[in-house]
Scaffold this motif. Structure first.
Motif, PDB file in Angstrom:
ATOM      1  N   ASP A   1      37.855  34.242  44.076  1.00  0.00           N
ATOM      2  CA  ASP A   1      39.294  34.485  44.189  1.00  0.00           C
ATOM      3  C   ASP A   1      39.953  33.428  45.069  1.00  0.00           C
ATOM      4  OD1 ASP A   1      41.844  35.524  44.375  1.00  0.00           O
ATOM      5  OD2 ASP A   1      41.265  37.210  45.642  1.00  0.00           O
ATOM      6  N   SER A   2      40.402  32.338  44.458  1.00  0.00           N
ATOM      7  CA  SER A   2      41.034  31.252  45.220  1.00  0.00           C
ATOM      8  C   SER A   2      42.511  31.516  45.484  1.00  0.00           C
ATOM      9  CB  SER A   2      40.874  29.928  44.470  1.00  0.00           C
ATOM     10  OG  SER A   2      41.553  29.998  43.224  1.00  0.00           O
ATOM     11  N   MET A   3      43.079  32.547  44.851  1.00  0.00           N
ATOM     12  CA  MET A   3      44.501  32.830  45.013  1.00  0.00           C
ATOM     13  C   MET A   3      44.774  34.030  45.914  1.00  0.00           C
ATOM     14  SD  MET A   3      45.750  31.924  41.178  1.00  0.00           S
ATOM     15  CE  MET A   3      47.467  32.051  41.604  1.00  0.00           C
ATOM     16  N   GLY A   4      43.750  34.699  46.399  1.00  0.00           N
ATOM     17  CA  GLY A   4      43.924  35.822  47.305  1.00  0.00           C
ATOM     18  C   GLY A   4      44.336  37.119  46.657  1.00  0.00           C
ATOM     19  N   MET A   5      44.147  37.241  45.348  1.00  0.00           N
ATOM     20  CA  MET A   5      44.614  38.450  44.664  1.00  0.00           C
ATOM     21  C   MET A   5      43.812  39.694  45.015  1.00  0.00           C
ATOM     22  SD  MET A   5      43.510  37.714  40.706  1.00  0.00           S
ATOM     23  CE  MET A   5      43.590  35.934  40.705  1.00  0.00           C
ATOM     24  N   TYR A   6      42.561  39.542  45.461  1.00  0.00           N
ATOM     25  CA  TYR A   6      41.744  40.705  45.804  1.00  0.00           C
ATOM     26  C   TYR A   6      41.654  40.929  47.307  1.00  0.00           C
ATOM     27  CZ  TYR A   6      40.300  39.666  41.041  1.00  0.00           C
ATOM     28  OH  TYR A   6      40.288  39.371  39.709  1.00  0.00           O
TER      29      TYR A   6
ATOM     30  N   LEU B   1      40.358  50.322  45.681  1.00  0.00           N
ATOM     31  CA  LEU B   1      39.876  49.996  44.344  1.00  0.00           C
ATOM     32  C   LEU B   1      40.182  51.091  43.338  1.00  0.00           C
ATOM     33  CD1 LEU B   1      36.466  48.293  45.088  1.00  0.00           C
ATOM     34  CD2 LEU B   1      38.568  47.229  44.290  1.00  0.00           C
ATOM     35  N   SER B   2      40.400  52.305  43.804  1.00  0.00           N
ATOM     36  CA  SER B   2      40.753  53.371  42.881  1.00  0.00           C
ATOM     37  C   SER B   2      42.264  53.519  42.769  1.00  0.00           C
ATOM     38  CB  SER B   2      40.142  54.697  43.340  1.00  0.00           C
ATOM     39  OG  SER B   2      40.643  55.034  44.618  1.00  0.00           O
ATOM     40  N   SER B   3      42.982  52.706  43.484  1.00  0.00           N
ATOM     41  CA  SER B   3      44.438  52.741  43.477  1.00  0.00           C
ATOM     42  C   SER B   3      44.988  52.039  42.243  1.00  0.00           C
ATOM     43  CB  SER B   3      44.957  52.049  44.741  1.00  0.00           C
ATOM     44  OG  SER B   3      46.324  51.775  44.633  1.00  0.00           O
ATOM     45  N   GLU B   4      46.184  52.328  41.878  1.00  0.00           N
ATOM     46  CA  GLU B   4      46.857  51.642  40.783  1.00  0.00           C
ATOM     47  C   GLU B   4      47.638  50.439  41.293  1.00  0.00           C
ATOM     48  OE1 GLU B   4      46.476  52.418  37.554  1.00  0.00           O
ATOM     49  OE2 GLU B   4      45.097  53.984  38.168  1.00  0.00           O
ATOM     50  N   ASP B   5      47.605  50.172  42.592  1.00  0.00           N
ATOM     51  CA  ASP B   5      48.365  49.081  43.173  1.00  0.00           C
ATOM     52  C   ASP B   5      47.588  47.774  43.105  1.00  0.00           C
ATOM     53  OD1 ASP B   5      50.304  50.922  43.888  1.00  0.00           O
ATOM     54  OD2 ASP B   5      49.341  51.334  45.806  1.00  0.00           O
ATOM     55  N   GLY B   6      48.264  46.717  42.754  1.00  0.00           N
ATOM     56  CA  GLY B   6      47.688  45.384  42.834  1.00  0.00           C
ATOM     57  C   GLY B   6      46.615  45.108  41.801  1.00  0.00           C
ATOM     58  N   PRO B   7      46.103  43.892  41.816  1.00  0.00           N
ATOM     59  CA  PRO B   7      45.082  43.526  40.836  1.00  0.00           C
ATOM     60  C   PRO B   7      43.725  44.116  41.176  1.00  0.00           C
ATOM     61  CG  PRO B   7      45.605  41.678  42.255  1.00  0.00           C
ATOM     62  CD  PRO B   7      46.511  42.800  42.650  1.00  0.00           C
ATOM     63  N   GLY B   8      42.950  44.326  40.149  1.00  0.00           N
ATOM     64  CA  GLY B   8      41.578  44.793  40.270  1.00  0.00           C
ATOM     65  C   GLY B   8      41.479  46.257  40.635  1.00  0.00           C
ATOM     66  N   PRO B   9      40.654  46.999  40.014  1.00  0.00           N
ATOM     67  CA  PRO B   9      39.802  46.574  38.906  1.00  0.00           C
ATOM     68  C   PRO B   9      40.454  46.732  37.543  1.00  0.00           C
ATOM     69  CG  PRO B   9      39.175  48.761  39.560  1.00  0.00           C
ATOM     70  CD  PRO B   9      40.295  48.330  40.479  1.00  0.00           C
ATOM     71  N   HIS B  10      41.709  47.182  37.511  1.00  0.00           N
ATOM     72  CA  HIS B  10      42.372  47.418  36.225  1.00  0.00           C
ATOM     73  C   HIS B  10      43.006  46.164  35.643  1.00  0.00           C
ATOM     74  CE1 HIS B  10      41.589  51.590  36.925  1.00  0.00           C
ATOM     75  NE2 HIS B  10      42.185  51.500  38.096  1.00  0.00           N
ATOM     76  N   LEU B  11      43.357  45.227  36.499  1.00  0.00           N
ATOM     77  CA  LEU B  11      43.965  43.974  36.065  1.00  0.00           C
ATOM     78  C   LEU B  11      43.364  42.876  36.926  1.00  0.00           C
ATOM     79  CD1 LEU B  11      46.173  42.738  34.265  1.00  0.00           C
ATOM     80  CD2 LEU B  11      47.749  43.051  36.168  1.00  0.00           C
ATOM     81  N   MET B  12      42.663  41.949  36.284  1.00  0.00           N
ATOM     82  CA  MET B  12      41.922  40.945  37.052  1.00  0.00           C
ATOM     83  C   MET B  12      42.122  39.564  36.449  1.00  0.00           C
ATOM     84  SD  MET B  12      38.488  43.106  37.903  1.00  0.00           S
ATOM     85  CE  MET B  12      38.038  42.118  39.308  1.00  0.00           C
ATOM     86  N   GLY B  13      41.972  38.552  37.271  1.00  0.00           N
ATOM     87  CA  GLY B  13      42.109  37.176  36.827  1.00  0.00           C
ATOM     88  C   GLY B  13      40.863  36.717  36.081  1.00  0.00           C
ATOM     89  N   ALA B  14      41.053  36.125  34.893  1.00  0.00           N
ATOM     90  CA  ALA B  14      39.915  35.679  34.078  1.00  0.00           C
ATOM     91  C   ALA B  14      39.078  34.642  34.806  1.00  0.00           C
ATOM     92  CB  ALA B  14      40.414  35.129  32.741  1.00  0.00           C
ATOM     93  N   GLU B  15      39.721  33.728  35.510  1.00  0.00           N
ATOM     94  CA  GLU B  15      38.959  32.683  36.206  1.00  0.00           C
ATOM     95  C   GLU B  15      38.018  33.272  37.251  1.00  0.00           C
ATOM     96  OE1 GLU B  15      40.139  29.303  39.299  1.00  0.00           O
ATOM     97  OE2 GLU B  15      40.928  28.933  37.290  1.00  0.00           O
TER      98      GLU B  15
END
Length: 145
Positions: free
Chosen positions: A7-12, A22-36
């Motif tokens: 994670d070079s962009m700090g999204m996690y 991680l069980s939250s609907e807020d922010g990226p992961g694990p429901h929405l994650m960067g392909a890279e």
């Protein structure tokens, strides 16, 4: 390697010290994650055997859906290894161990439809697609008309 390390962009970052998030609907992961961040992630089976790592993620450009993860398995230091198109639906993200898990044994994967780095199959061929999904027990996702 896992998605947090890539994670070079700090999204996690907000989730690294707060496992409950991680069980939250807020922010990226694990429901929405960067392909890279997913490329290079390890894939294990349910027995804990490392089956390889994800080399590429194949997108269906007609629908925008994820079709396959390309898994590299076998060999030593990249020599003698083979690539396998694993349907995205055959993978489960383990957010505790930060890796993917799929329900195949090493022996089953050795017999999976695979290909060489310099000889990719025609992934748009419906017969090839069906054979891959039949092997992993998944169904191709429905493309919009």
């Amino acid at each position: 390697m896992n998605y947090e390390n890539r994670d070079s962009m700090g999204m996690y970052r907000p989730f690294q010290n707060n496992p409950a998030a991680l069980s939250s609907e807020d922010g990226p992961g694990p429901h929405l994650m960067g392909a890279e961040t997913l490329i290079g992630n390890n894939v294990f089976n349910h027995e804990g055997l490392n089956l390889g790592d994800i080399k590429e993620i194949m997108l269906d450009m007609r629908s925008g859906g994820v079709s396959y993860a390309v898994l590299e398995f076998g060999g030593f230091l990249g020599l003698g290894s083979k690539l396998f198109a694993v349907p995205w639906g055959a993978l489960t993200l383990d957010t505790v161990a930060k890796r993917f898990v799929m329900n195949v044994s090493k022996e089953q994967l050795e017999n999976a439809p695979g290909f060489e780095k310099d000889d990719w199959p025609d992934m748009a061929d419906p017969m090839w697609e069906q054979s891959v999904h039949d092997f992993y027990g998944t169904k191709p996702y429905q493309r919009p008309l």
